[in-house]
Motif scaffolding. Sequence first.
Motif, PDB file in Angstrom:
ATOM      1  N   LYS A  16      -2.297  -0.373  -4.745  1.00 25.30           N
ATOM      2  CA  LYS A  16      -3.263   0.273  -3.848  1.00 25.30           C
ATOM      3  C   LYS A  16      -2.655   1.568  -3.339  1.00 25.30           C
ATOM      4  O   LYS A  16      -1.732   1.558  -2.531  1.00 25.30           O
ATOM      5  CB  LYS A  16      -3.606  -0.662  -2.689  1.00 25.30           C
TER       6      LYS A  16
ATOM      7  N   TYR B  53      -7.153   4.249  -4.365  1.00 24.36           N
ATOM      8  CA  TYR B  53      -7.836   3.215  -3.584  1.00 24.36           C
ATOM      9  C   TYR B  53      -8.726   3.848  -2.515  1.00 24.36           C
ATOM     10  O   TYR B  53      -9.823   3.369  -2.236  1.00 24.36           O
ATOM     11  CB  TYR B  53      -6.753   2.340  -2.961  1.00 24.36           C
ATOM     12  N   GLU B  54      -8.241   4.957  -1.924  1.00 25.16           N
ATOM     13  CA  GLU B  54      -8.959   5.672  -0.862  1.00 25.16           C
ATOM     14  C   GLU B  54      -8.531   7.136  -0.896  1.00 25.16           C
ATOM     15  O   GLU B  54      -7.509   7.474  -1.507  1.00 25.16           O
ATOM     16  CB  GLU B  54      -8.583   5.111   0.521  1.00 25.16           C
TER      17      GLU B  54
ATOM     18  N   LYS C  93      -2.723  -3.353 -10.148  1.00 27.75           N
ATOM     19  CA  LYS C  93      -3.300  -3.770  -8.855  1.00 27.75           C
ATOM     20  C   LYS C  93      -2.791  -2.932  -7.688  1.00 27.75           C
ATOM     21  O   LYS C  93      -3.096  -3.219  -6.530  1.00 27.75           O
ATOM     22  CB  LYS C  93      -2.986  -5.254  -8.623  1.00 27.75           C
TER      23      LYS C  93
ATOM     24  N   VAL D 277       0.849  -1.197   0.000  1.00 26.25           N
ATOM     25  CA  VAL D 277       0.000   0.000   0.000  1.00 26.25           C
ATOM     26  C   VAL D 277       0.884   1.248   0.000  1.00 26.25           C
ATOM     27  O   VAL D 277       1.976   1.247   0.561  1.00 26.25           O
ATOM     28  CB  VAL D 277      -0.993  -0.014   1.199  1.00 26.25           C
TER      29      VAL D 277
ATOM     30  N   ILE E  84      -6.227  -4.113   3.880  1.00 30.44           N
ATOM     31  CA  ILE E  84      -5.122  -4.584   3.036  1.00 30.44           C
ATOM     32  C   ILE E  84      -4.690  -6.002   3.482  1.00 30.44           C
ATOM     33  O   ILE E  84      -4.487  -6.886   2.662  1.00 30.44           O
ATOM     34  CB  ILE E  84      -3.912  -3.618   3.119  1.00 30.44           C
TER      35      ILE E  84
ATOM     36  N   GLU F 298      -7.449  -8.500   2.464  1.00 30.74           N
ATOM     37  CA  GLU F 298      -7.462  -8.740   1.019  1.00 30.74           C
ATOM     38  C   GLU F 298      -6.235  -9.529   0.565  1.00 30.74           C
ATOM     39  O   GLU F 298      -6.194 -10.033  -0.559  1.00 30.74           O
ATOM     40  CB  GLU F 298      -7.517  -7.403   0.245  1.00 30.74           C
TER      41      GLU F 298
END
Lengths: 125, 295
Positions: free
Chosen positions: A80, A102-103, A78, A53, A121, A124
């Motif tokens: 994040k 992602y956010e 992919k 992340v 995270i 997932e």
Amino acid sequence: MTIDQIKVLISDDSVFARKKLKDYILSLGVAEVLEANDGQEAIDLYKENKPDVVFMDIIMPKKTGIEAVTEILAFDSKAKVVMASSVGTQKYLKDAITAGAYEFLQKPIDNNLVQKILQNIVKEG
Amino acid sequence: MYSQFFGNYLLNNKLVTAKQLAEAMEIKSETRLKLGVLAISAGFMNASQVEIIHGEQQRVDKRFGDLAIERGYMTSEQVNKLLAAQKTGFLLLGQALVDKGYLTNAQFSNAISDYKLKYKIKSEDNFSSTSDAMISIVSEFYHFGNASCTKTVTEYVSLLLKNIIRFIGDDFTPLEATLINNFKCERIISQQICGKFSAFTAVEANDSTIAEFASRFAQEELNTVDEYTTAAVGEFLNLHNGLFTVNMSNVNDVELELMPQKSEHNTVLDLKTNAFCIPIVFTFGTVNFILSTKN
């Protein structure tokens, strides 16, 4: 995956903002936190280390957070990337979402939200 | 908010010295607001009535509010209103000055009514620091001219004062703004705002003051001015400008952008257009907030 196995990259041109976030993330049990000082360094570090992340400031020299997230996603679809900015306007939010964030977190960063994101995270994997 | 401008008023009218004011600002955090002070401020009682009740309290073990009702100085409704306001911290500064003996109750009473008249503060404003009341006092206090962006500058400075209280502390006195174009800076942290309202914004102070300002914001002891310390001040500026940008977008439908902050040491600021220098005197030193608009 457990929290001590995830790798985090923090990208912010403010050493103060990086340290505050890094100290909190380390306190949650994360073992590896990398730091980038601008958007370009974030891209380079991402390619080298493939973190799980990224926490990305938007207003940065050389390359902005929006430019960096676009390049990172082009390299790894992919990825994040959590955007963090003091400017929480609709425009900034829209730019971040369009770029594939992602956010989105508004500064001052709420540590509880950081914890929730990291827990997701971990879940997932 | 009013106590900060009230401090400035007392200073300008030579009712207190800067040293007395600083001392009162420091002790006000430990003081609890007295009902008599609130009653004068609200216009429910005059100074001599308050003195009578204070004298009576030395003889009988009764609360101020109860005695004031007994004597018919206040209604129970008025007392309840004051009790509710007691916790807000309003006018603690005036009380600290009275407690220290720097001002008498009568001087305080006169000062507060002159001050309210000058800044058009209504009695009920004492109890709530609404945005409208804040903007009105800021525009009365500062003279930002008649430029088209005066309204925006006023909104910017009102928000700045709120954010200083929120992130740094309320132990300060604002001084009147001055116009500058050349400015000698010991330590300056700046950020550019771009868009329809384009502005240069900065925080300037000497090193020891910058270190204390940063310590307050970071909530940790910072004794030297290094990259971390200036970054903490930069983050304050960034948060404030970010909140301003959000307000401009939500309220005025104006989208602005912020640039990365810059930090400089021992430099002369040479601005193409005039800038407002807004000095804020904290108990630990003076911080200059600089704002230069381009349109």
